[in-house]
Design an enzyme around this catalytic site. Sequence first.
Site, mmCIF file in Angstrom:
data_model
loop_
_atom_site.group_PDB
_atom_site.id
_atom_site.type_symbol
_atom_site.label_atom_id
_atom_site.label_comp_id
_atom_site.label_asym_id
_atom_site.label_seq_id
_atom_site.Cartn_x
_atom_site.Cartn_y
_atom_site.Cartn_z
ATOM 1 N N SER A 1 0.899 -4.056 2.254
ATOM 2 C CA SER A 1 1.475 -5.215 1.560
ATOM 3 C C SER A 1 0.689 -6.498 1.852
ATOM 4 O O SER A 1 0.299 -6.763 2.991
ATOM 5 C CB SER A 1 2.926 -5.400 2.004
ATOM 6 O OG SER A 1 3.481 -6.522 1.359
ATOM 7 N N LEU B 1 4.319 -15.567 2.878
ATOM 8 C CA LEU B 1 5.109 -14.779 1.913
ATOM 9 C C LEU B 1 5.280 -15.466 0.560
ATOM 10 O O LEU B 1 6.345 -15.397 -0.053
ATOM 11 C CB LEU B 1 6.471 -14.404 2.529
ATOM 12 C CG LEU B 1 6.382 -13.575 3.808
ATOM 13 C CD1 LEU B 1 7.730 -13.490 4.489
ATOM 14 C CD2 LEU B 1 5.835 -12.186 3.518
ATOM 15 N N CYS C 1 10.311 -11.752 9.399
ATOM 16 C CA CYS C 1 10.419 -13.081 8.794
ATOM 17 C C CYS C 1 11.707 -13.740 9.286
ATOM 18 O O CYS C 1 12.639 -13.052 9.714
ATOM 19 C CB CYS C 1 10.346 -12.990 7.279
ATOM 20 S SG CYS C 1 11.394 -11.770 6.562
ATOM 21 N N ASN D 1 3.017 -4.593 11.594
ATOM 22 C CA ASN D 1 2.758 -5.854 10.935
ATOM 23 C C ASN D 1 1.739 -6.624 11.786
ATOM 24 O O ASN D 1 1.314 -6.140 12.832
ATOM 25 C CB ASN D 1 4.078 -6.641 10.792
ATOM 26 C CG ASN D 1 4.096 -7.472 9.524
ATOM 27 O OD1 ASN D 1 3.078 -8.065 9.172
ATOM 28 N ND2 ASN D 1 5.224 -7.514 8.855
ATOM 29 N N GLY E 1 -5.920 -2.243 11.014
ATOM 30 C CA GLY E 1 -7.340 -2.031 11.282
ATOM 31 C C GLY E 1 -7.914 -0.709 10.840
ATOM 32 O O GLY E 1 -8.797 -0.163 11.505
HETATM 33 C C1 LIG Z 1 -3.271 -11.841 3.790
HETATM 34 C C2 LIG Z 1 -2.193 -10.906 4.295
HETATM 35 C C3 LIG Z 1 -0.935 -10.938 3.690
HETATM 36 C C4 LIG Z 1 0.079 -10.076 4.130
HETATM 37 N N1 LIG Z 1 1.304 -10.098 3.512
HETATM 38 C C5 LIG Z 1 2.283 -9.242 3.908
HETATM 39 C C6 LIG Z 1 3.543 -9.201 3.225
HETATM 40 O O1 LIG Z 1 3.782 -9.898 2.228
HETATM 41 N N2 LIG Z 1 4.511 -8.348 3.707
HETATM 42 C C7 LIG Z 1 4.268 -7.532 4.792
HETATM 43 O O2 LIG Z 1 5.165 -6.765 5.189
HETATM 44 N N3 LIG Z 1 3.073 -7.520 5.419
HETATM 45 C C8 LIG Z 1 2.075 -8.353 5.003
HETATM 46 N N4 LIG Z 1 0.855 -8.338 5.639
HETATM 47 C C9 LIG Z 1 0.622 -7.387 6.766
HETATM 48 C C10 LIG Z 1 -0.149 -6.154 6.291
HETATM 49 O O3 LIG Z 1 0.590 -5.443 5.310
HETATM 50 C C11 LIG Z 1 -0.479 -5.205 7.468
HETATM 51 O O4 LIG Z 1 0.731 -4.782 8.078
HETATM 52 C C12 LIG Z 1 -1.350 -5.863 8.526
HETATM 53 O O5 LIG Z 1 -2.314 -6.717 7.936
HETATM 54 C C13 LIG Z 1 -2.073 -4.825 9.400
HETATM 55 O O6 LIG Z 1 -2.955 -4.032 8.651
HETATM 56 P P1 LIG Z 1 -4.546 -4.347 8.524
HETATM 57 O O7 LIG Z 1 -5.060 -4.611 9.911
HETATM 58 O O8 LIG Z 1 -5.152 -3.135 7.903
HETATM 59 O O9 LIG Z 1 -4.663 -5.551 7.646
HETATM 60 C C14 LIG Z 1 -0.180 -9.184 5.207
HETATM 61 C C15 LIG Z 1 -1.442 -9.166 5.793
HETATM 62 C C16 LIG Z 1 -2.455 -10.003 5.353
HETATM 63 C C17 LIG Z 1 -3.806 -9.937 6.006
#
Ligand SMILES: Cc1cc2nc3c(=O)[nH]c(=O)nc-3n(C[C@H](O)[C@H](O)[C@H](O)COP(=O)(O)O)c2cc1C
Length: 309
Positions: free
Chosen positions: A21, A73, A135, A197, A249
Site C-alpha cells: 500500500s 495518508l 494511524c 509497516n 525491503g
Molecule cells: C510512500 C509510502 C506510502 C505508504 N502508504 C501506506 C498506506 O497508505 N497504508 C499503509 O498501510 N502502508 C503504507 N506504506 C507502507 C508500505 O505499504 C510498507 O508497509 C512499507 O513501506 C514497508 O515495505 P517496503 O520496505 O517494501 O517499502 C507506505 C510506504 C511508503 C514508502
Amino acid sequence: MVNMEVELGALKMRTPVATASGTFGYGYEYADLIDYSKLGAVTAKGVRMEAWPGNPMPRHCEVEGGLVNAIGLQGQGVKHFLERDMFLYSRVVKDPVPVIVNIWGQSEEEYAEVAAAVSAAAHPLIGALEMNVSCPNVKAGGHTFGQDPKVLESVVAKVRAATKLPLIVKLAPNVPSIVPYIRACENGGADALSLINTIPAMVIDIERRVPVLANRSGGLSGRAIHPAAVKLVYDAHRATKLPILAMGGVYEAKDAIEFMLAGATAVAIGTATFSAPDTAAKVCDGIAAYCERHGFAAAKELTGAICES
Ligand SMILES: Cc1cc2nc3c(=O)[nH]c(=O)nc-3n(C[C@H](O)[C@H](O)[C@H](O)COP(=O)(O)O)c2cc1C
C-alpha cells in the site's frame, strides 16, 4: 513447472507476490510498466471515508538503504476510490488481479464505515481489506490503534462485523512484542496479518539545523528495514496460524524467499517499485527458479520451511 498459487486466508493469489500500500497507487498506474500475470494481488493506497490532505511538503526523503516518508495518508476518500479508481483499474489493467483495499480511520466507527462501504460496492475485483492500524486514534488522544492490544481487538472486531471480505490486519513494527497484537487480531476475527509497516524515523539537515520533513518525523522503508521485518515475520509465524503477508525491503527474490522461509505465505513489494517498477515480476520469477533449484513443487511449500536444529 512450479505451482505459484497461494492462499492468504480466503484470498486466492496466482503468485505469492503483491504490491504494498502507498507504493503502487491504486493499482492501475503501472499498467504499461509491469507484467500483472506475475502478481498475486495489488494493494491500493490507504482510504478513509472522506478526502484527506496528508502532511505538508516536503514529505519524503531518500536515505541510505531506503526512504523516510510522511505522506500522511493523503487520499480522495472511499467514494472516489470506488467510483473512479476501481473503475480505472478494471478498464486499464488487461490482466487484473484482486485488489487489497487498504483502509484507515480516525475512530473505530470510521474503520467500520469504510469497510461497510467497500463491501457494499461488491466490486468483483476487490479481494480483501487490509486495515492500517498505524494511524492516530483521534478520539483516544492520538495514540495509534495498533499500539494498544485492547483497542486493536475492538477495532478489528468492529470491522469484522461490517464486512465478509477477507480481513488482513497490518501490524505496527514498533512494539516490544508482536504476540499480544496477534492475539488481538485473532480474537477480533482477522483472517490474515500483514507486516511490517514503516519504522518511525527522522532526518535532520545539519547545515540548516532543521528536520528535513515538514512533519519532522516519518516512517522508514526499504532495504534498511528488511532484517527487522524478517525477525517480526518469524516471531509472528511461530505465534499464530494466521497467514502472513510480509513486506519490508523486498528488492530481489532472495528477500522474498527469506520472508517465506520465516513463515510468510506471500510478500509485498513497496519502496523497491519506485526505483525499479519491474521488481515484483522479477521477484516472482526468482521464487519460481529457487523452487525448481531446491525441489519444491509449489511456492506454498516455502512457508515456514526454514531448517532449524
Ligand atoms: C510512500 C509510502 C506510502 C505508504 N502508504 C501506506 C498506506 O497508505 N497504508 C499503509 O498501510 N502502508 C503504507 N506504506 C507502507 C508500505 O505499504 C510498507 O508497509 C512499507 O513501506 C514497508 O515495505 P517496503 O520496505 O517494501 O517499502 C507506505 C510506504 C511508503 C514508502
